[in-house]
Design a protein around this motif. Structure first.
Motif, PDB file in Angstrom:
ATOM      1  N   ALA A 196      29.200 -36.224  -7.890  1.00  0.00           N
ATOM      2  CA  ALA A 196      29.138 -35.098  -8.820  1.00  0.00           C
ATOM      3  C   ALA A 196      28.424 -35.545 -10.089  1.00  0.00           C
ATOM      4  O   ALA A 196      28.285 -36.741 -10.368  1.00  0.00           O
ATOM      5  CB  ALA A 196      30.550 -34.615  -9.165  1.00  0.00           C
ATOM      6  N   MET A 224      36.880 -36.718 -14.690  1.00  0.00           N
ATOM      7  CA  MET A 224      35.880 -35.669 -14.498  1.00  0.00           C
ATOM      8  C   MET A 224      35.502 -34.952 -15.790  1.00  0.00           C
ATOM      9  O   MET A 224      34.474 -34.285 -15.855  1.00  0.00           O
ATOM     10  CB  MET A 224      36.369 -34.643 -13.479  1.00  0.00           C
ATOM     11  N   TRP A 281      40.951 -34.101 -10.063  1.00  0.00           N
ATOM     12  CA  TRP A 281      40.206 -35.173  -9.406  1.00  0.00           C
ATOM     13  C   TRP A 281      41.083 -35.871  -8.397  1.00  0.00           C
ATOM     14  O   TRP A 281      42.187 -36.323  -8.716  1.00  0.00           O
ATOM     15  CB  TRP A 281      39.698 -36.178 -10.431  1.00  0.00           C
ATOM     16  N   ARG A 299      27.709 -39.408 -15.100  1.00  0.00           N
ATOM     17  CA  ARG A 299      28.589 -38.987 -16.197  1.00  0.00           C
ATOM     18  C   ARG A 299      27.789 -38.601 -17.429  1.00  0.00           C
ATOM     19  O   ARG A 299      26.843 -39.290 -17.796  1.00  0.00           O
ATOM     20  CB  ARG A 299      29.505 -40.131 -16.624  1.00  0.00           C
ATOM     21  N   THR A 334      29.402 -30.344  -8.523  1.00  0.00           N
ATOM     22  CA  THR A 334      29.500 -31.150  -7.303  1.00  0.00           C
ATOM     23  C   THR A 334      28.193 -31.038  -6.530  1.00  0.00           C
ATOM     24  O   THR A 334      27.465 -30.056  -6.628  1.00  0.00           O
ATOM     25  CB  THR A 334      30.686 -30.721  -6.431  1.00  0.00           C
ATOM     26  N   ALA A 374      32.316 -30.101 -14.024  1.00  0.00           N
ATOM     27  CA  ALA A 374      31.734 -30.871 -12.922  1.00  0.00           C
ATOM     28  C   ALA A 374      30.791 -29.989 -12.120  1.00  0.00           C
ATOM     29  O   ALA A 374      31.077 -28.819 -11.871  1.00  0.00           O
ATOM     30  CB  ALA A 374      32.822 -31.426 -12.013  1.00  0.00           C
ATOM     31  N   CYS A 431      28.713 -41.336  -9.130  1.00  0.00           N
ATOM     32  CA  CYS A 431      28.622 -40.095  -9.891  1.00  0.00           C
ATOM     33  C   CYS A 431      27.794 -40.313 -11.148  1.00  0.00           C
ATOM     34  O   CYS A 431      27.587 -41.440 -11.597  1.00  0.00           O
ATOM     35  CB  CYS A 431      30.017 -39.608 -10.283  1.00  0.00           C
ATOM     36  N   HIS A 442      29.222 -34.967 -13.899  1.00  0.00           N
ATOM     37  CA  HIS A 442      30.435 -34.494 -14.595  1.00  0.00           C
ATOM     38  C   HIS A 442      30.577 -35.090 -15.985  1.00  0.00           C
ATOM     39  O   HIS A 442      29.847 -36.010 -16.358  1.00  0.00           O
ATOM     40  CB  HIS A 442      31.683 -34.773 -13.750  1.00  0.00           C
TER      41      HIS A 442
END
Length: 165
Positions: A122, A109, A83, A142, A115, A113, A140, A124
């Motif tokens: 992303a 990350m 990352w 998660r 992307t 991941a 992002c 991730h």
């Protein structure tokens, strides 16, 4: 030990051990099978299946002011990715290294991941499982590491991603 305490301890142990947050749920919207739908307000990700259901995963999403909405495509798949903090993250946290190696405990990350073709975003895993279900990121999405591994195994480059409020 009372039954109530035993149940609470069991729930805590499941959470601490990283128990999966995914489940199969009805999904009747007119979305093509194989699409990822993220409902930011619910902090849920749906992987649409072809049988009127979806796999639903609890997720962490962008903090207020850091969220984005619209469509994207998965443009890369990575196992234990390194990352490099985006410039905005680095500006807010100047002590971060330029790159955190994949698999390092401080790598946000996580295990996998996906992307997106929108630049720095992303879907991730995470090194902070307690953030799942919250507004925590710079945009992002998660998931728990075991959930991103499950999702990663089902999607391919080109998968459509729809993010709604």
């Amino acid at each position: 030990m009372s039954e109530r305490i035993a149940i609470a301890l069991a729930a805590l142990l499941l959470t601490a051990s990283g128990a999966s947050a995914r489940e199969v749920v009805p999904f009747r919207e007119s979305v093509s099978p194989g699409t990822i739908v993220i409902r930011t307000g619910e902090r849920q990700l749906y992987y649409v299946r072809g049988d009127g259901t979806a796999l639903r995963y609890r997720v962490a999403v962008g903090k207020p002011g850091k969220q984005w909405f619209g469509e994207a495509r998965v443009d890369g798949k990575y196992v234990r990715p390194a990352w490099a903090p985006p410039s905005e993250v680095k500006r807010d946290n100047p002590r971060l290294p330029d790159v955190i190696p994949g698999g390092a405990p401080n790598n946000p990350m996580g295990a996998r991941a996906l992307t997106l073709n929108l630049g720095e975003y992303a879907i991730h895993g995470t090194n902070r499982p307690s953030s799942i279900g919250t507004y925590a990121s710079y945009g992002c999405i998660r998931l728990l590491n075991q959930d991103i591994i499950d999702l990663y195994d089902q999607v391919s480059v080109g998968t459509r991603v729809v993010v709604t409020p």
